[in-house]
Design a protein around this motif. Sequence first.
Motif, PDB file in Angstrom:
ATOM      1  N   ALA A  52      -1.052  57.312  15.221  1.00  0.00           N
ATOM      2  CA  ALA A  52      -1.441  58.501  15.990  1.00  0.00           C
ATOM      3  C   ALA A  52      -2.948  58.737  15.974  1.00  0.00           C
ATOM      4  CB  ALA A  52      -0.704  59.733  15.463  1.00  0.00           C
ATOM      5  N   GLY A  53      -3.582  58.612  14.824  1.00  0.00           N
ATOM      6  CA  GLY A  53      -5.022  58.817  14.750  1.00  0.00           C
ATOM      7  C   GLY A  53      -5.791  57.806  15.562  1.00  0.00           C
ATOM      8  N   GLN A  54      -5.400  56.555  15.448  1.00  0.00           N
ATOM      9  CA  GLN A  54      -6.058  55.500  16.219  1.00  0.00           C
ATOM     10  C   GLN A  54      -5.849  55.713  17.712  1.00  0.00           C
ATOM     11  OE1 GLN A  54      -4.635  51.540  15.307  1.00  0.00           O
ATOM     12  NE2 GLN A  54      -5.946  50.563  16.838  1.00  0.00           N
ATOM     13  N   ALA A  55      -4.650  56.116  18.101  1.00  0.00           N
ATOM     14  CA  ALA A  55      -4.339  56.343  19.512  1.00  0.00           C
ATOM     15  C   ALA A  55      -5.192  57.465  20.096  1.00  0.00           C
ATOM     16  CB  ALA A  55      -2.854  56.670  19.676  1.00  0.00           C
ATOM     17  N   ALA A  56      -5.328  58.553  19.336  1.00  0.00           N
ATOM     18  CA  ALA A  56      -6.118  59.682  19.818  1.00  0.00           C
ATOM     19  C   ALA A  56      -7.583  59.320  19.976  1.00  0.00           C
ATOM     20  CB  ALA A  56      -5.968  60.866  18.870  1.00  0.00           C
ATOM     21  N   ALA A  57      -8.061  58.347  19.175  1.00  0.00           N
ATOM     22  CA  ALA A  57      -9.463  57.943  19.218  1.00  0.00           C
ATOM     23  C   ALA A  57      -9.737  56.813  20.204  1.00  0.00           C
ATOM     24  CB  ALA A  57      -9.916  57.522  17.817  1.00  0.00           C
ATOM     25  N   LEU A  58      -8.712  56.303  20.890  1.00  0.00           N
ATOM     26  CA  LEU A  58      -8.926  55.220  21.844  1.00  0.00           C
ATOM     27  C   LEU A  58      -9.909  55.646  22.925  1.00  0.00           C
ATOM     28  CD1 LEU A  58      -5.372  53.737  22.546  1.00  0.00           C
ATOM     29  CD2 LEU A  58      -7.293  52.551  21.474  1.00  0.00           C
ATOM     30  N   PRO A  59     -10.885  54.812  23.261  1.00  0.00           N
ATOM     31  CA  PRO A  59     -11.789  55.150  24.359  1.00  0.00           C
ATOM     32  C   PRO A  59     -11.021  55.371  25.663  1.00  0.00           C
ATOM     33  CG  PRO A  59     -12.626  53.285  23.106  1.00  0.00           C
ATOM     34  CD  PRO A  59     -11.235  53.545  22.611  1.00  0.00           C
ATOM     35  N   ALA A  60     -11.554  56.242  26.486  1.00  0.00           N
ATOM     36  CA  ALA A  60     -10.879  56.570  27.746  1.00  0.00           C
ATOM     37  C   ALA A  60     -10.668  55.335  28.605  1.00  0.00           C
ATOM     38  CB  ALA A  60     -11.688  57.619  28.510  1.00  0.00           C
ATOM     39  N   HIS A  61     -11.635  54.391  28.603  1.00  0.00           N
ATOM     40  CA  HIS A  61     -11.493  53.217  29.471  1.00  0.00           C
ATOM     41  C   HIS A  61     -10.338  52.326  29.029  1.00  0.00           C
ATOM     42  CE1 HIS A  61     -13.181  50.029  26.835  1.00  0.00           C
ATOM     43  NE2 HIS A  61     -13.906  50.998  26.312  1.00  0.00           N
ATOM     44  N   VAL A  62     -10.033  52.298  27.727  1.00  0.00           N
ATOM     45  CA  VAL A  62      -8.911  51.493  27.239  1.00  0.00           C
ATOM     46  C   VAL A  62      -7.590  52.088  27.718  1.00  0.00           C
ATOM     47  CG1 VAL A  62      -7.690  50.681  25.184  1.00  0.00           C
ATOM     48  CG2 VAL A  62     -10.196  50.670  25.235  1.00  0.00           C
ATOM     49  N   ARG A  63      -7.449  53.393  27.570  1.00  0.00           N
ATOM     50  CA  ARG A  63      -6.227  54.065  28.024  1.00  0.00           C
ATOM     51  C   ARG A  63      -6.076  53.946  29.534  1.00  0.00           C
ATOM     52  NH1 ARG A  63      -7.507  59.498  26.704  1.00  0.00           N
ATOM     53  NH2 ARG A  63      -9.428  58.947  25.633  1.00  0.00           N
ATOM     54  N   ALA A  64      -7.176  54.164  30.255  1.00  0.00           N
ATOM     55  CA  ALA A  64      -7.118  54.109  31.719  1.00  0.00           C
ATOM     56  C   ALA A  64      -6.760  52.717  32.212  1.00  0.00           C
ATOM     57  CB  ALA A  64      -8.455  54.559  32.308  1.00  0.00           C
ATOM     58  N   GLU A  65      -7.329  51.687  31.609  1.00  0.00           N
ATOM     59  CA  GLU A  65      -7.048  50.322  32.060  1.00  0.00           C
ATOM     60  C   GLU A  65      -5.608  49.928  31.751  1.00  0.00           C
ATOM     61  OE1 GLU A  65      -6.812  46.768  33.686  1.00  0.00           O
ATOM     62  OE2 GLU A  65      -8.340  48.298  34.086  1.00  0.00           O
ATOM     63  N   ALA A  66      -5.067  50.387  30.629  1.00  0.00           N
ATOM     64  CA  ALA A  66      -3.667  50.101  30.323  1.00  0.00           C
ATOM     65  C   ALA A  66      -2.756  50.701  31.395  1.00  0.00           C
ATOM     66  CB  ALA A  66      -3.314  50.657  28.944  1.00  0.00           C
ATOM     67  N   LEU A  67      -3.041  51.927  31.787  1.00  0.00           N
ATOM     68  CA  LEU A  67      -2.234  52.592  32.818  1.00  0.00           C
ATOM     69  C   LEU A  67      -2.407  51.910  34.168  1.00  0.00           C
ATOM     70  CD1 LEU A  67      -3.056  56.193  31.642  1.00  0.00           C
ATOM     71  CD2 LEU A  67      -0.780  55.169  31.603  1.00  0.00           C
TER      72      LEU A  67
END
Length: 475
Positions: A52-67
């Motif tokens: 959970a901690g690592q997930a919350a700290a993921l850079p926005a570009h990593v989350r956006a690119e996964a989606l």
Amino acid sequence: MDVRTFWLAGRPATGDSQLTVTNPHDGRDVGRYSVPTDAQVEEAVAAAHAVAGQAAALPAHVRAEALAHVSRRIAERADEIAHLITAENGKPIFWARGEVTRAIATFRFAAEETRRWSGGVQRLDTEPAAAGRLAYVSRLPYGPVLAITPFNFPLNLVAHKVAPAIAVGAPVIVKPAPATPLTSLLLGELLAETDLPAGMFSVLPVENERASVLVEDPRLPVVSFTGSAPVGYAIADQIPRKHVTLELGGNAAAVVLSDADLDWAAQRVALFSNYQAGQSCIAVQRVIVERPVYDAFVERLLPAVGGLVTGDPADEKTQVGPLVSIHAAERVEQWVQEAVDGGARVLAGGTREGATYAPTVLADVPGDAKVLREEVFGPVMVLQPAANIDEAYAMVNDSRYGLQAGVFTRSLDAAFRANRELEVGGVIIGDVPSYRADQMPYGGVKDSGIGREGLHSAMTDYTYEKVMVLTGLSL
């Protein structure tokens, strides 16, 4: 027949038992899937909690690119996914293709919202005591999300829980409906292709009676449920200290006022009372028509209903397919018979063949009949005349549900009055209540639920506001 694996902390896994999914239309086996053990469920929860901690700290570009990756891959496999939805759900391929198209957009919207998701600032020196102070306001995820999803949209309603969770950096565990787990498992395959950390997602096709363990686990602080009101409220009562979002039932009304385009209204009501075999929370169930145009509307409606193509959901021409099971169709049959025994007239349909129930139009329905008061979740509509707009709007509100309503009118005043007076989460002017844009806020009032979906709305729902105050600044 190959056995599909489930997804445990981002990797494929098998349990010690298997279940089979059958086609509601013809009963043939569609696929087999492996069922997680209790130990594997615990492993998935522990992994979500740990990351959970690592997930919350993921850079926005990593989350956006996964989606964005998931959106692209759904598009690349669109035909395969649509046929899988049709096979396990019974949804006509025409509607299944539409669901796939919507899911592509849902993940794309989530990627876009992720890149826009940001904090704000507020000057605090509006009072002398706060000179030199500035507040930075951000939103952080509560933690891992348990997503309990329904059978009627086995891809896009899963997307509406998974995508916003990833967007805000929250791990997510999907518990799909037992009738339609295969599409969720395929979605897990696409998520596994991304660079999301291990533990960020799991897809656990466990039986409903085993879901309580997940619901009660304190390591899953958010529970997002879509389904029936009794089950949803039972979940909320079970976990009063958790953050719960509930997308529950509906009893959607379409109001046809005297100034409406009757041909358009009749075509839309006919189609969207029966799309998905009526298995949509916003399918048209009650049709409230001003008395001066009631007869003219019915004259247009009945041929439109009769012209709908019912049959094999794999046929490209089919508009109305089976319900999800014979049991579901038998329940609809019983509810209609109860209304008829109470004095209702059947103007169209009223027959069942296996899991398929014919598109049905009822009039003179008793006020206490289930087809009028409850969510029928089948291809049945109830016609109700209204003396005027006052009575029509009062009839819409005479329901314990309040998800969406449609109002066919050319009057701007009637439209704004509907928005002001109707006790629903969404008012669709000039069309059926069944319209939904995936980026807009979606949800209800009264017994239709708590919280909102729609990407930005759900992202807000999965997070809490946090304030950091900076001191000693020269503003």
